[in-house]
Design a protein around this motif. Structure first.
Motif, PDB file in Angstrom:
ATOM      1  N   LYS A  29       0.824  -1.207   0.000  1.00 60.38           N
ATOM      2  CA  LYS A  29       0.000   0.000   0.000  1.00 60.38           C
ATOM      3  C   LYS A  29       0.861   1.261   0.000  1.00 60.38           C
ATOM      4  N   HIS A  30       1.969   1.219   0.729  1.00 60.21           N
ATOM      5  CA  HIS A  30       2.843   2.382   0.856  1.00 60.21           C
ATOM      6  C   HIS A  30       4.088   2.258  -0.020  1.00 60.21           C
ATOM      7  N   ALA A  31       3.984   1.482  -1.092  1.00 57.69           N
ATOM      8  CA  ALA A  31       5.154   1.217  -1.935  1.00 57.69           C
ATOM      9  C   ALA A  31       5.775   2.498  -2.477  1.00 57.69           C
ATOM     10  N   LEU A  32       4.944   3.506  -2.761  1.00 57.83           N
ATOM     11  CA  LEU A  32       5.484   4.759  -3.294  1.00 57.83           C
ATOM     12  C   LEU A  32       6.529   5.347  -2.358  1.00 57.83           C
ATOM     13  N   TYR A  33       6.235   5.332  -1.048  1.00 60.68           N
ATOM     14  CA  TYR A  33       7.127   5.970  -0.084  1.00 60.68           C
ATOM     15  C   TYR A  33       8.397   5.143   0.131  1.00 60.68           C
ATOM     16  N   LEU A  34       8.296   3.836  -0.019  1.00 62.65           N
ATOM     17  CA  LEU A  34       9.478   3.000   0.079  1.00 62.65           C
ATOM     18  C   LEU A  34      10.370   3.131  -1.156  1.00 62.65           C
ATOM     19  N   ARG A  35       9.761   3.291  -2.309  1.00 66.89           N
ATOM     20  CA  ARG A  35      10.501   3.317  -3.563  1.00 66.89           C
ATOM     21  C   ARG A  35      10.911   4.730  -3.985  1.00 66.89           C
ATOM     22  N   LEU A  36      10.380   5.737  -3.304  1.00 64.84           N
ATOM     23  CA  LEU A  36      10.591   7.109  -3.762  1.00 64.84           C
ATOM     24  C   LEU A  36      12.069   7.476  -3.964  1.00 64.84           C
ATOM     25  N   PRO A  37      12.976   7.152  -3.025  1.00 71.88           N
ATOM     26  CA  PRO A  37      14.390   7.515  -3.271  1.00 71.88           C
ATOM     27  C   PRO A  37      14.921   6.908  -4.564  1.00 71.88           C
ATOM     28  N   HIS A  38      14.546   5.661  -4.842  1.00 71.05           N
ATOM     29  CA  HIS A  38      15.025   4.979  -6.039  1.00 71.05           C
ATOM     30  C   HIS A  38      14.370   5.562  -7.297  1.00 71.05           C
ATOM     31  N   LEU A  39      13.114   5.985  -7.192  1.00 71.21           N
ATOM     32  CA  LEU A  39      12.430   6.577  -8.342  1.00 71.21           C
ATOM     33  C   LEU A  39      13.033   7.932  -8.705  1.00 71.21           C
ATOM     34  N   LEU A  40      13.458   8.686  -7.674  1.00 75.58           N
ATOM     35  CA  LEU A  40      14.021  10.010  -7.917  1.00 75.58           C
ATOM     36  C   LEU A  40      15.508   9.972  -8.258  1.00 75.58           C
ATOM     37  N   ALA A  41      16.178   8.906  -7.883  1.00 81.77           N
ATOM     38  CA  ALA A  41      17.639   8.842  -7.998  1.00 81.77           C
ATOM     39  C   ALA A  41      18.177   9.101  -9.405  1.00 81.77           C
ATOM     40  N   PRO A  42      17.522   8.651 -10.481  1.00 79.20           N
ATOM     41  CA  PRO A  42      18.078   8.913 -11.820  1.00 79.20           C
ATOM     42  C   PRO A  42      18.238  10.394 -12.146  1.00 79.20           C
ATOM     43  N   ALA A  43      17.538  11.264 -11.424  1.00 83.78           N
ATOM     44  CA  ALA A  43      17.664  12.703 -11.672  1.00 83.78           C
ATOM     45  C   ALA A  43      18.874  13.302 -10.966  1.00 83.78           C
ATOM     46  N   TYR A  44      19.615  12.465 -10.243  1.00 83.55           N
ATOM     47  CA  TYR A  44      20.728  12.966  -9.436  1.00 83.55           C
ATOM     48  C   TYR A  44      22.057  12.340  -9.859  1.00 83.55           C
ATOM     49  N   GLY A  45      23.089  12.863  -9.262  1.00 79.94           N
ATOM     50  CA  GLY A  45      24.433  12.360  -9.510  1.00 79.94           C
ATOM     51  C   GLY A  45      24.775  11.215  -8.590  1.00 79.94           C
ATOM     52  N   PRO A  46      25.952  11.283  -7.952  1.00 83.57           N
ATOM     53  CA  PRO A  46      26.465  10.149  -7.172  1.00 83.57           C
ATOM     54  C   PRO A  46      25.782   9.985  -5.813  1.00 83.57           C
ATOM     55  N   VAL A  47      24.740   9.156  -5.794  1.00 85.73           N
ATOM     56  CA  VAL A  47      24.125   8.734  -4.536  1.00 85.73           C
ATOM     57  C   VAL A  47      24.230   7.210  -4.515  1.00 85.73           C
ATOM     58  N   THR A  48      24.821   6.644  -3.466  1.00 79.91           N
ATOM     59  CA  THR A  48      25.120   5.213  -3.454  1.00 79.91           C
ATOM     60  C   THR A  48      23.867   4.387  -3.194  1.00 79.91           C
ATOM     61  N   PRO A  49      23.862   3.116  -3.606  1.00 81.95           N
ATOM     62  CA  PRO A  49      22.735   2.233  -3.289  1.00 81.95           C
ATOM     63  C   PRO A  49      22.486   2.130  -1.788  1.00 81.95           C
ATOM     64  N   GLN A  50      23.548   2.145  -0.996  1.00 85.40           N
ATOM     65  CA  GLN A  50      23.393   2.073   0.465  1.00 85.40           C
ATOM     66  C   GLN A  50      22.655   3.309   0.997  1.00 85.40           C
ATOM     67  N   GLN A  51      23.006   4.478   0.479  1.00 85.91           N
ATOM     68  CA  GLN A  51      22.318   5.703   0.897  1.00 85.91           C
ATOM     69  C   GLN A  51      20.841   5.674   0.496  1.00 85.91           C
ATOM     70  N   LEU A  52      20.555   5.173  -0.684  1.00 92.51           N
ATOM     71  CA  LEU A  52      19.165   5.076  -1.132  1.00 92.51           C
ATOM     72  C   LEU A  52      18.376   4.118  -0.238  1.00 92.51           C
ATOM     73  N   GLU A  53      18.993   3.002   0.131  1.00 89.88           N
ATOM     74  CA  GLU A  53      18.307   2.047   1.004  1.00 89.88           C
ATOM     75  C   GLU A  53      18.056   2.654   2.384  1.00 89.88           C
ATOM     76  N   GLN A  54      19.025   3.407   2.884  1.00 92.10           N
ATOM     77  CA  GLN A  54      18.848   4.061   4.179  1.00 92.10           C
ATOM     78  C   GLN A  54      17.735   5.112   4.110  1.00 92.10           C
ATOM     79  N   LEU A  55      17.732   5.914   3.058  1.00 90.92           N
ATOM     80  CA  LEU A  55      16.664   6.902   2.890  1.00 90.92           C
ATOM     81  C   LEU A  55      15.304   6.235   2.820  1.00 90.92           C
ATOM     82  N   SER A  56      15.245   5.125   2.101  1.00 90.28           N
ATOM     83  CA  SER A  56      13.990   4.397   1.975  1.00 90.28           C
ATOM     84  C   SER A  56      13.501   3.913   3.336  1.00 90.28           C
ATOM     85  N   ALA A  57      14.386   3.267   4.090  1.00 85.20           N
ATOM     86  CA  ALA A  57      13.990   2.686   5.379  1.00 85.20           C
ATOM     87  C   ALA A  57      13.644   3.756   6.405  1.00 85.20           C
TER      88      ALA A  57
END
Length: 229
Positions: A29-57
């Protein structure tokens, strides 16, 4: 095991709340909020997968605290809080603390993220106050009022843009992404108001959908469920 599951397992909360935080149905139900960092990430430069996972959690845990807190505020407006509800919100304070600790590890105290985050929280709080005022006074409800309210109620979500701005070293907020999120959440609020029409009426909330039905059909806006039409 995902980072979110590891964090939740370590929280000093009841098994019921741990289950609620990681329920597959609610995660979907809340998938948007969990996936949001990953959905926005292509618009940015160097953000690591670990940082994206932390932002998501940590972003998701903060979001779930807000949802729970909002429900408590709604209940408190209609009846005294039960002992169970009081205990539950205190347990959810541990969820809030975990979210803030995680975000603090990503963003130093002087990072611009925190000022932007504070502004998002002020906007969110203002919209919640406005919503309670509308429910009490039940004035005419314009489309502009609805859009402002819907955007403000989702303001905490905009912090994700500011978070990615900081992590990628961008000095100015990504205005197009903020505008996109605003429009997405206005649309989602439309759907919620329709889906929750009866439930909101029962809890004496006042939405744009309610006003539309009242104004189009000449219904007395002071009516409540069970009092007839």
């Amino acid at each position: 095991m995902s980072l979110l599951e590891k964090i939740v397992r370590g929280l000093p909360v009841s098994p019921d709340i741990q289950q609620a935080l990681t329920s597959p149905d609610l995660l979907r139900k809340h998938a948007l909020y969990l996936r949001l960092p990953h959905l926005l990430a292509p618009a940015y430069g160097p953000v690591t997968p670990q940082q994206l996972e932390q932002l998501s959690a940590y972003g998701y845990l903060y979001f779930r605290f807000l949802v729970e807190f909002d429900q408590v505020l709604d209940q408190a407006g209609h009846q005294p809080l039960s002992a169970a509800a009081t205990g539950r919100i205190f347990e959810f304070c541990a969820v809030y603390e975990a979210a803030i600790r995680g975000l603090s590890a990503l963003f130093p105290e002087a990072d611009p993220f925190w000022n932007h985050f504070a502004q998002c929280k002020r906007e969110y709080a203002g919209s919640n106050r406005q919503e309670k005022t509308l429910a009490a006074t039940r004035p005419a409800f314009t489309a502009a009022m609805f859009e402002e309210l819907a955007a403000g109620k989702s303001a905490a979500c905009y912090a994700m843009v500011h978070a990615l701005d900081s992590l990628s070293g961008r000095s100015q907020p990504s205005t197009p992404l903020l505008t996109c999120l605003r429009h997405v959440h206005i649309g989602l609020q439309c759907l919620d108001d329709v889906d929750d029409f009866v439930q909101d009426l029962h809890h004496r909330q006042y939405t744009f959908a309610h006003y539309g039905v009242i104004s189009e059909n000449g219904i007395n806006s002071t009516l409540r469920p069970g009092k007839g039409t």
